[in-house]
Design a protein around this motif. Sequence first.
Motif, short mmCIF file in Angstrom:
data_model
loop_
_atom_site.label_atom_id
_atom_site.label_comp_id
_atom_site.label_asym_id
_atom_site.label_seq_id
_atom_site.Cartn_x
_atom_site.Cartn_y
_atom_site.Cartn_z
N LEU A 1 0.83 -1.22 0.00
CA LEU A 1 0.00 0.00 0.00
C LEU A 1 0.86 1.27 0.00
O LEU A 1 0.41 2.34 -0.42
N LEU A 2 2.12 1.15 0.42
CA LEU A 2 3.01 2.33 0.38
C LEU A 2 3.21 2.79 -1.07
O LEU A 2 3.43 3.98 -1.32
N ALA A 3 3.16 1.85 -1.99
CA ALA A 3 3.34 2.21 -3.40
C ALA A 3 2.03 2.72 -4.01
O ALA A 3 2.02 3.16 -5.15
N ALA A 4 0.94 2.67 -3.23
CA ALA A 4 -0.36 3.11 -3.75
C ALA A 4 -0.71 4.53 -3.30
O ALA A 4 -1.78 5.03 -3.61
N ILE A 5 0.18 5.15 -2.53
CA ILE A 5 -0.03 6.56 -2.13
C ILE A 5 1.15 7.38 -2.63
O ILE A 5 2.28 6.89 -2.71
N THR A 6 0.88 8.63 -2.97
CA THR A 6 1.99 9.47 -3.41
C THR A 6 2.78 9.93 -2.19
O THR A 6 2.25 10.06 -1.09
N GLY A 7 4.05 10.10 -2.39
CA GLY A 7 4.88 10.67 -1.33
C GLY A 7 5.38 9.70 -0.30
O GLY A 7 5.95 10.11 0.72
N SER A 8 5.21 8.40 -0.53
CA SER A 8 5.69 7.47 0.51
C SER A 8 7.21 7.51 0.61
O SER A 8 7.78 7.39 1.70
N GLY A 9 7.87 7.71 -0.53
CA GLY A 9 9.32 7.86 -0.50
C GLY A 9 9.73 9.21 0.06
O GLY A 9 10.70 9.31 0.82
N CYS A 10 8.98 10.23 -0.29
CA CYS A 10 9.31 11.59 0.18
C CYS A 10 9.13 11.71 1.70
O CYS A 10 9.91 12.39 2.37
#
Length: 271
Positions: free
Chosen positions: A185-194
């Motif tokens: 789900l981290l890849a399904a929201i924007t900004g998880s890397g940021c």
Amino acid sequence: MKLGMWLDAVRRERPLVHNITNLVVTNIAANALLSVGASPVMAYAHEEVGEMASIAKALSLNMGTLTPDVVTAMRIAGRAAETKGVPIIFDPVGVGATAYRTQVATDLLRDVDVTVLRANAGEMSVLLGLAGEVKGVDALQADEALPTAMKHYALASSAVVIATGPVDLVTDGHTTWQLSNGHPLLAAITGSGCMLTALLGAFVGVVPEGSPLSTYAEACVAAITSYNVAAEQAAQKALGPGTFHMALFDCLYNLDSRAVDASAGVEVTGA
Ligand code: ATP
Ligand code: TZP
Ligand code: MG
Ligand code: MG
């Protein structure tokens, strides 16, 4: 390796993290820092970024929505941080997607003494001259030579190098940590890397000055694992990306440092 103690230190010391980040994630990066117990500030004016970076415990630079003004702000802040020994984290968001992003990332890494370089695996592959692929800001493909190239780059630049994805790689050039926590789900929201790039600022912000690079790497391993364990907990409460996003702040806020150690999936090589 005890990781939870780094989370305790962040909550105890509440480090000020100066972020020069992108328009997409400004609010969520600040909220992620607050949730974990740190103190965020976003400042961009050329007139003040040097002063702000010098009083911060870490400077987090993120290339997400670049403009020439932002690049100049990063350079002024970077110079001030270097002078004061404030660690710098750099996220070359979307490097390889356009010639401009690639040029800015390359120039910045040449001119600014970055302590931690974090990118998704596709971006890191492109940055290190391998056969990676990015689509806008998303990783499409990483190169299998990435771990070795990261080690070489870490040694040559005396930086902690981090490539994220389903499995995260962290290296200081001598030791490599392979981290398996996290949730799709981290890849399904924007900004998880940021958000992670901002949180890395909080964790390296509590590393005692003068520590060896390996200590900064440990703090990074703790930051990634804390974030990804919180994401695993959030996913259990979520119906989809929307509720996951909100639950992620709650789980970061309530994260038990002992749960970080109990759930950590960390494999170490070359220690
Ligand atoms: P992208 O632009 O490709 O989304 P990013 O800069 O957002 O990249 P990611 O590589 O997505 O960064 O990593 C962000 C966080 O999400 C990291 O903590 C990483 O461990 C985690 N993560 C990403 N994908 C997965 C996955 N499929 N399973 C588990 N954790 C993941
Ligand atoms: N466009 C420019 S920056 C940005 C987007 C969608 C956010 C990227 O965030 P992340 O954490 O790299 O996925
Ligand atoms: Mg992402
Ligand atoms: Mg990114």
